[in-house]
Scaffold this active site. Structure first.
Site, PDB file in Angstrom:
ATOM      1  N   LYS A 116       0.828  -1.205   0.000  1.00  0.00           N
ATOM      2  CA  LYS A 116       0.000   0.000   0.000  1.00  0.00           C
ATOM      3  C   LYS A 116       0.867   1.261   0.000  1.00  0.00           C
ATOM      4  CE  LYS A 116      -4.025  -2.100   2.274  1.00  0.00           C
ATOM      5  NZ  LYS A 116      -3.489  -3.426   2.563  1.00  0.00           N
ATOM      6  N   GLY A 164      -8.446  -6.984   4.155  1.00  0.00           N
ATOM      7  CA  GLY A 164      -9.445  -7.543   5.056  1.00  0.00           C
ATOM      8  C   GLY A 164      -9.462  -6.906   6.431  1.00  0.00           C
ATOM      9  N   LYS A 237     -16.458  -5.902   3.908  1.00  0.00           N
ATOM     10  CA  LYS A 237     -17.692  -5.504   3.244  1.00  0.00           C
ATOM     11  C   LYS A 237     -18.835  -6.473   3.547  1.00  0.00           C
ATOM     12  CE  LYS A 237     -14.729  -3.721  -0.396  1.00  0.00           C
ATOM     13  NZ  LYS A 237     -14.148  -4.017  -1.721  1.00  0.00           N
ATOM     14  N   ARG A 292      -7.389  -8.196  -9.054  1.00  0.00           N
ATOM     15  CA  ARG A 292      -8.099  -9.473  -9.214  1.00  0.00           C
ATOM     16  C   ARG A 292      -9.579  -9.202  -9.407  1.00  0.00           C
ATOM     17  NH1 ARG A 292     -10.745  -9.297  -4.442  1.00  0.00           N
ATOM     18  NH2 ARG A 292      -9.637  -8.514  -2.615  1.00  0.00           N
TER      19      ARG A 292
END
Length: 449
Positions: A116, A164, A237, A292
């Site tokens: 990141k 996650g 999510k 992805r």
């Protein structure tokens, strides 16, 4: 087009990929662990091969074994799905070296977006707005405290690798930061093999909105509108919808263009997603890129009429995109909810034998599932067992379809999060589009128990 494809995944996403392969006349090869010997994806494939014991590091993460099976079966390509090896540059490189096509971007691109911190630097070069914060890894907790005081609390402590929500925490003061630094760094090291940490300014009540892109090998890149994924629990999510109820056409266009710039900056190919945080004034900031297929890709398919797996396969085969940006429609509204095998109050996984499994039906209802009434949910894998996707001519009609479909969703033998999803779907704030990342903590009674 490819004649045979190996799917290096399990559950609903493996079946989802196989369904497109059947449509295109492509033979499929499944892989499975001992715990998944009777799983639906094994039965759905043309061929299936055992990888090893239940634990993922002894089965679904066995790179050499998966490539060996691909060679043995004559599979020309491997689709990694999402999770597991999908963003593993080493796996993509091993496929390349074995002469097998990896359905996704190049190993170099995966590596460039895997950190990141490095991704933030890349986005700055592409003139894509980033959340104010650091773009270098922190040496220790003491340096973190100095930087945090320069930025001003609250701040977000984040792991450079992974996702996650692991290694991520909102921090309010020096004492909390010092305590959080060590624990989150250890978790990041344990899960991702990388303990690098950095700080970002915490944005209050943001929206989590992502842009789906497609990029072929001939230099063409388009965006397929946005998905709003703001309703989350523990940074994961829960509900996704397209388009966002918050964006106006101008902001939608600007975010789409920024996503295309980001993809072109790194030479991206295949399907990818640029995730943004959007504040209350509709300022947007790059969050991360997922190299992805996303869990929530079906809502984009429902509003565009495109099969994203088919597009992935065509791009990897070398075909150019068959459409330009001006050809991509945005029609209606779609909502997806994730069905988890978990206690709806305590949110602990709820493995066990499913004894009844009845799915809602209707022309505006789509089910993606990896289980049926004979399946056993084991404790070895992510507890998501299915996805429910609904669509409507507009957002309100899609919400009404969601409420109806959830009431007709019937699972016995295990606990699920359906009661929580029903509470979301029926909540006045959701109906009115007040879907910020604090939605669950603010409005849901079940999440507070």
């Amino acid at each position: 087009m490819f004649k045979k494809l190996l799917i290096a995944n399990r559950g609903e996403i493996a079946i989802r990929i196989m369904r497109t392969c059947r449509k295109l006349g492509i033979k499929t090869v499944a892989v499975y662990s001992e715990a998944d010997a009777q799983a639906l994806h094994v039965k759905y494939a043309d061929e299936a091969f055992l990888l090893g014991p239940p634990k993922v590091n002894e089965s679904y993460l066995k790179v050499d074994k998966i490539i060996e099976i691909a060679k043995q079966t004559g599979a020309e390509a491997i689709h990694p799905g999402y999770g597991l090896l999908s963003e593993n540059a080493n796996f993509a490189r091993h496929c390349e070296e074995a002469g097998i096509i990896f359905i996704g971007p190049s190993p170099r691109v995966i590596e460039s977006m895997g950190s990141k911190i490095e991704a933030r630097k890349t986005m700055e070069k592409a003139n894509v707005p980033i959340v104010p914060g650091g773009s270098e890894p922190l040496a220790d907790a003491e340096e973190a405290v100095v930087k945090a005081n320069e930025m001003g609390y609250p701040i977000m402590l984040k792991a450079s690798s992974g996702g996650g929500g692991i290694g991520m925490q909102i921090v309010q003061d020096d004492e909390q930061l010092i305590k959080a630094f060590a624990s989150n760094q250890k978790r990041a090291q344990d899960f991702f093999g990388d303990g690098a940490m950095y700080l970002e300014k915490y944005i209050a009540n943001p929206r989590h909105i992502e842009i789906q892109i497609l990029a072929d090998n001939q230099g063409n890149t388009v965006y397929l509108w946005e998905r709003e994924c703001s309703i989350q629990r523990r940074h994961q999510k829960v509900v996704e919808e397209a388009p966002s109820p918050f964006l106006d056409p101008k902001t939608r266009h600007l975010m789409g263009e920024a996503a295309v710039r980001a993809a072109k900056e790194i030479g991206y190919t295949n399907a990818g997603t640029i995730e943004f945080l959007v504040d209350e004034e509709k300022n947007f900031y790059f969050l991360e890129m997922n190299t992805r297929l996303q869990v929530e890709h079906p809502v984009t398919e429902e509003i565009t009429g495109l099969d994203l797996v088919e597009q992935q396969l065509k791009i990897s085969y070398g075909d150019p995109l068959e459409f330009e940006q001006s050809n991509i429609q945005l029609k209606g509204h779609a909502i997806e909810v994730r069905i988890y095998a978990e206690d709806p109050v305590r949110f602990f996984p709820s493995p066990g034998q499913i004894t009844a499994f009845t799915l809602p039906e209707g022309e505006n209802v789509r089910n993606e599932t990896g289980v049926d009434a004979t399946s056993k949910v084991t404790p070895f894998y992510d507890p998501m067992i299915a996805k429910l996707i609904v669509r409507g001519d507009d957002r309100l009609s899609a919400i009404l379809e969601l409420q109806k479909a959830l009431s007709n969703y019937h699972v016995e033998g295990i606990k699920t999060n359906i009661p929580m999803l029903q509470e979301v779907a029926e909540h006045e704030a959701f109906v009115h589009g007040a879907t910020t990342t604090s939605f669950v903590e603010t409005y849901l009674t079940k999440a507070k128990k």
